[in-house]
Design a protein around this motif. Sequence first.
Motif, PDB file in Angstrom:
ATOM      1  N   ILE A  18     -11.681   2.119  13.473  1.00  0.00           N
ATOM      2  CA  ILE A  18     -12.296   2.692  12.519  1.00  0.00           C
ATOM      3  C   ILE A  18     -11.691   2.827  11.139  1.00  0.00           C
ATOM      4  CG2 ILE A  18     -12.416   4.711  11.823  1.00  0.00           C
ATOM      5  CD1 ILE A  18     -13.707   6.263  15.014  1.00  0.00           C
ATOM      6  N   TYR A  19     -10.259   2.532  11.312  1.00  0.00           N
ATOM      7  CA  TYR A  19      -9.490   2.450   9.921  1.00  0.00           C
ATOM      8  C   TYR A  19     -10.074   0.959   9.064  1.00  0.00           C
ATOM      9  CZ  TYR A  19      -5.826  -1.358  11.578  1.00  0.00           C
ATOM     10  OH  TYR A  19      -5.741  -1.653  12.214  1.00  0.00           O
ATOM     11  N   SER A  43     -11.115  12.920   0.321  1.00  0.00           N
ATOM     12  CA  SER A  43     -10.084  13.650   1.266  1.00  0.00           C
ATOM     13  C   SER A  43      -9.961  13.027   1.735  1.00  0.00           C
ATOM     14  CB  SER A  43      -9.747  15.109   0.839  1.00  0.00           C
ATOM     15  OG  SER A  43     -10.110  16.039   1.319  1.00  0.00           O
ATOM     16  N   VAL A  44      -8.393  12.631   2.773  1.00  0.00           N
ATOM     17  CA  VAL A  44      -8.837  12.570   3.869  1.00  0.00           C
ATOM     18  C   VAL A  44      -9.305  13.853   5.327  1.00  0.00           C
ATOM     19  CG1 VAL A  44      -6.539  12.361   6.402  1.00  0.00           C
ATOM     20  CG2 VAL A  44      -6.842  11.654   3.839  1.00  0.00           C
ATOM     21  N   LYS A  60      -4.490   6.515   7.936  1.00  0.00           N
ATOM     22  CA  LYS A  60      -3.893   4.813   7.662  1.00  0.00           C
ATOM     23  C   LYS A  60      -4.328   4.104   6.575  1.00  0.00           C
ATOM     24  CE  LYS A  60      -3.320   1.621  11.547  1.00  0.00           C
ATOM     25  NZ  LYS A  60      -2.916   1.542  13.251  1.00  0.00           N
ATOM     26  N   ALA A  61      -6.107   4.298   7.327  1.00  0.00           N
ATOM     27  CA  ALA A  61      -6.593   3.308   5.898  1.00  0.00           C
ATOM     28  C   ALA A  61      -6.492   3.575   4.377  1.00  0.00           C
ATOM     29  CB  ALA A  61      -7.967   3.495   6.165  1.00  0.00           C
ATOM     30  N   TYR A  62      -6.321   4.492   4.233  1.00  0.00           N
ATOM     31  CA  TYR A  62      -5.825   4.887   2.628  1.00  0.00           C
ATOM     32  C   TYR A  62      -4.421   4.473   2.148  1.00  0.00           C
ATOM     33  CZ  TYR A  62      -9.852   8.030   1.980  1.00  0.00           C
ATOM     34  OH  TYR A  62     -11.134   8.917   1.716  1.00  0.00           O
ATOM     35  N   SER A  63      -3.239   4.814   3.158  1.00  0.00           N
ATOM     36  CA  SER A  63      -2.556   4.119   3.118  1.00  0.00           C
ATOM     37  C   SER A  63      -1.865   2.777   2.850  1.00  0.00           C
ATOM     38  CB  SER A  63      -1.209   4.505   3.774  1.00  0.00           C
ATOM     39  OG  SER A  63      -0.857   5.991   4.235  1.00  0.00           O
ATOM     40  N   LEU A  64      -2.774   2.088   3.699  1.00  0.00           N
ATOM     41  CA  LEU A  64      -3.098   0.185   4.097  1.00  0.00           C
ATOM     42  C   LEU A  64      -3.180   0.387   3.033  1.00  0.00           C
ATOM     43  CD1 LEU A  64      -4.023  -0.239   7.453  1.00  0.00           C
ATOM     44  CD2 LEU A  64      -1.901  -1.369   6.830  1.00  0.00           C
ATOM     45  N   LEU A  65      -4.960   0.893   1.933  1.00  0.00           N
ATOM     46  CA  LEU A  65      -5.397   0.306   0.540  1.00  0.00           C
ATOM     47  C   LEU A  65      -4.519   0.750  -0.595  1.00  0.00           C
ATOM     48  CD1 LEU A  65      -8.926   1.754   1.863  1.00  0.00           C
ATOM     49  CD2 LEU A  65      -8.042  -0.651   1.392  1.00  0.00           C
ATOM     50  N   GLU A  66      -3.373   1.863  -0.200  1.00  0.00           N
ATOM     51  CA  GLU A  66      -2.467   1.318  -1.046  1.00  0.00           C
ATOM     52  C   GLU A  66      -1.472   1.039  -1.275  1.00  0.00           C
ATOM     53  OE1 GLU A  66       0.319   5.753  -2.901  1.00  0.00           O
ATOM     54  OE2 GLU A  66      -0.220   5.126  -0.474  1.00  0.00           O
ATOM     55  N   ALA A  67      -0.899   0.347  -0.195  1.00  0.00           N
ATOM     56  CA  ALA A  67       0.019  -0.651  -0.739  1.00  0.00           C
ATOM     57  C   ALA A  67      -0.041  -2.182  -0.814  1.00  0.00           C
ATOM     58  CB  ALA A  67       0.624  -0.452   1.366  1.00  0.00           C
ATOM     59  N   ALA A  72      -4.506   4.583  -5.792  1.00  0.00           N
ATOM     60  CA  ALA A  72      -3.800   5.160  -6.472  1.00  0.00           C
ATOM     61  C   ALA A  72      -3.034   6.799  -5.898  1.00  0.00           C
ATOM     62  CB  ALA A  72      -2.989   5.169  -7.282  1.00  0.00           C
ATOM     63  N   ARG A  73      -2.970   6.408  -5.329  1.00  0.00           N
ATOM     64  CA  ARG A  73      -2.278   8.613  -5.171  1.00  0.00           C
ATOM     65  C   ARG A  73      -1.912   9.379  -5.839  1.00  0.00           C
ATOM     66  NH1 ARG A  73      -1.299  10.052   0.171  1.00  0.00           N
ATOM     67  NH2 ARG A  73      -0.855   8.052   0.235  1.00  0.00           N
ATOM     68  N   ARG A  74      -2.702  10.303  -6.553  1.00  0.00           N
ATOM     69  CA  ARG A  74      -2.931  11.286  -7.719  1.00  0.00           C
ATOM     70  C   ARG A  74      -2.786  12.584  -6.842  1.00  0.00           C
ATOM     71  NH1 ARG A  74      -6.925   9.438 -12.633  1.00  0.00           N
ATOM     72  NH2 ARG A  74      -8.124  10.519 -10.884  1.00  0.00           N
ATOM     73  N   ARG A  75      -0.615  13.593  -7.463  1.00  0.00           N
ATOM     74  CA  ARG A  75      -0.239  14.298  -6.977  1.00  0.00           C
ATOM     75  C   ARG A  75      -2.098  15.461  -7.255  1.00  0.00           C
ATOM     76  NH1 ARG A  75       5.600  15.551  -7.206  1.00  0.00           N
ATOM     77  NH2 ARG A  75       5.150  13.733  -5.544  1.00  0.00           N
ATOM     78  N   GLY A  76      -2.086  16.214  -6.013  1.00  0.00           N
ATOM     79  CA  GLY A  76      -2.942  17.566  -6.164  1.00  0.00           C
ATOM     80  C   GLY A  76      -4.608  16.906  -6.374  1.00  0.00           C
ATOM     81  N   VAL A  77      -4.583  15.823  -6.633  1.00  0.00           N
ATOM     82  CA  VAL A  77      -6.576  15.206  -6.927  1.00  0.00           C
ATOM     83  C   VAL A  77      -6.521  14.176  -5.753  1.00  0.00           C
ATOM     84  CG1 VAL A  77      -7.676  13.562  -7.952  1.00  0.00           C
ATOM     85  CG2 VAL A  77      -5.657  14.878  -9.196  1.00  0.00           C
TER      86      VAL A  77
END
Length: 133
Positions: A18-19, A43-44, A60-67, A72-77
């Motif tokens: 799934i990831y 959101s997750v 996990k999927a979002y972290s791989l895409l960020e790497a 990109a991770r936006r605080r609070g968004v």
Amino acid sequence: MPDAPFSFDIQPQLATPIYRQVVEQVQRLVAGGQLKPGDDLPSVRAVAERHAINPMTVSKAYSLLEAEGLLARRRGVGMVVAEGVRPAGDDRMALLQPALLALARQARQLGITPDQALDALAQAFHSNDQDNA
């Protein structure tokens, strides 16, 4: 972002984890220009609840895409498509190639001719267009 609320097409019965399904769908949507820099991803928690899957799978999927530099991770968004990411142009076909090879292999195994497979693919496109209308 697509006109309708963005949603993943998660298919737990597939052999693809799934990831990976989430990663590959985001890659294709960005490559195809359907997701643009600054577009929010669900959101997750929202993805996990909608598809009844473990939130860690989505994370996990979002972290791989960020790497990879796509998100990109936006605080609070939450997660957004990273600035500077552009549609892939000719690379879109490279993303489609594994699925095309699998389709061709399965068609050959089933004794389906290339013309029959192309007709079936065209019908699938039209049926998908009607489902999204």
